[in-house]
Write a protein that holds these residues in place. Sequence first.
Motif, mmCIF file in Angstrom:
data_model
loop_
_atom_site.group_PDB
_atom_site.id
_atom_site.type_symbol
_atom_site.label_atom_id
_atom_site.label_comp_id
_atom_site.label_asym_id
_atom_site.label_seq_id
_atom_site.Cartn_x
_atom_site.Cartn_y
_atom_site.Cartn_z
ATOM 1 N N GLY A 246 -29.084 -32.954 -13.555
ATOM 2 C CA GLY A 246 -28.644 -34.332 -13.376
ATOM 3 C C GLY A 246 -29.381 -35.120 -12.311
ATOM 4 O O GLY A 246 -29.198 -36.336 -12.208
ATOM 5 N N ILE A 247 -30.226 -34.470 -11.515
ATOM 6 C CA ILE A 247 -30.919 -35.160 -10.426
ATOM 7 C C ILE A 247 -31.932 -36.166 -10.974
ATOM 8 O O ILE A 247 -31.961 -37.331 -10.561
ATOM 9 N N SER A 248 -32.763 -35.735 -11.919
ATOM 10 C CA SER A 248 -33.762 -36.652 -12.483
ATOM 11 C C SER A 248 -33.100 -37.777 -13.274
ATOM 12 O O SER A 248 -33.564 -38.920 -13.250
ATOM 13 N N ALA A 249 -31.985 -37.457 -13.968
ATOM 14 C CA ALA A 249 -31.273 -38.471 -14.744
ATOM 15 C C ALA A 249 -30.715 -39.553 -13.828
ATOM 16 O O ALA A 249 -30.674 -40.737 -14.200
ATOM 17 N N LEU A 250 -30.316 -39.161 -12.628
ATOM 18 C CA LEU A 250 -29.768 -40.124 -11.683
ATOM 19 C C LEU A 250 -30.843 -41.105 -11.210
ATOM 20 O O LEU A 250 -30.605 -42.307 -11.112
ATOM 21 N N TRP A 251 -32.030 -40.599 -10.940
ATOM 22 C CA TRP A 251 -33.106 -41.493 -10.531
ATOM 23 C C TRP A 251 -33.502 -42.433 -11.669
ATOM 24 O O TRP A 251 -33.765 -43.610 -11.446
ATOM 25 N N GLU A 252 -33.544 -41.926 -12.890
ATOM 26 C CA GLU A 252 -33.840 -42.771 -14.044
ATOM 27 C C GLU A 252 -32.794 -43.869 -14.182
ATOM 28 O O GLU A 252 -33.113 -45.007 -14.562
#
Length: 329
Positions: A246-252
Motif C-alpha cells: 500500500g505504500i506506493s499506492a498511497l503516493w500515487e
Amino acid sequence: MRPRQHPSYYIDGLRAGDRLVLSRAITLVESRLATDQALAQAVLEGVLPHVPPTSVRVGITGVPGVGKSTFIEAFGKHLTGLGKQLAVLTIDPSSQRSGGSILGDKTRMETLSMDPLAYIRPSPAGDSLGGVAHRTRETMLLCEAAGFDLILIETVGVGQSETLVHGMVDFFLLLMLAGAGDELQGMKRGIMELADALAITKADGDNAAAADRARLEYQHALHLFPPTGTGWQPPVLTCSALTGMGISALWELIEKHQRLMSQPNHDGTSVRTRHRQQQALDWFKTLLRQRIEQQFFTQNGLTDKLQAIEKQVINGDLLPSIAITKLFL
C-alpha cells in the motif's frame, strides 16, 4: 551559543543546498531571542523569491500507537527511491512541567536518516497548539529553498486542535489503527472532515482482515460527510510499513490529488494556488493576533491593573465579562 552569521551566509548556503546551513537557519528561526528573530526575518525575506511553488507539503497525523514514525520511514524510503528530495519535519510533544522534549525521531527513523536524499528535523511543540511547532511554516520555506521538493510533517498526534496542520499543507493524511476499540466513535469528526485520505496501518499478518474491515467502516463513515467542493472524495487505504503493501499506492494517490488540485479554473488559477493563498492569509492573521496580544500585555501600568481586576474576579466581586470591559477602559 554559536555566533550568528551575516544573512548572506544563510541565504547562499540554503540556495546551495548546504544541510548544515539549513539546520543552523532552522535553529535561528526557532529562537525566541529578539536579535535572532530580526536576523531570521532577513534570511526568510532573502530566500522567499527562490522558494519553488511546485513543492508538495504533506501533513501526517494519527492516533497514539498508529506507528507514524515507522510508516514515515517506509514511505520516505519509497519516495527517495523515486529520486525525491525529501524533508521530514517531526514535532515532539513538550512536557507541560519541564518544557523539554525528547526529540528522538531520528533514532526511530534510523535507515531514512542515513539516506542522502532525506533530511530529518525534529522540533519541540513547545506551547504551540495544533500538533505543530512554533515555526513550522518558516521551517518548510527554508527546506524548500534548500531544494527539497517534498515536505512531510509528522504532527504530535490526534487532538481537538490537531487540525491546525491542515492550514499549512497541500495534502492531509490521517493514519488509523484497526482493532483499537470503537474507532469511529473515538475519532474527532473535525479532523476526519479535513483529511484528504485515511490509511489503516499495520495491515499485515493476523491484523490484515481487521484492517480491511476498518477500511470499509471508515469509507462508509466518510460518505456521510458533505462533499469538499473540489470533486475529491477522500479514500481509505490499508498499508503496512513492515511489508511495504500500500505504500506506493498511497503516493500515487497523493499525485492524483495534486494533479486534480492543479487544474486551472475559469479565472486561470487552480484550487491549489487559492489554497496556498488562503494559507498565507491565515498565517498573517495568526501572527497579527500574536503581535497584538504581545503589545497589549507590555503596556505601562497594565500589570498592576490586571492583578487588581484578577483579584476581584477570584473573590467573586466582578464577573469575567465585566472585568474585560474594565480592563480596556
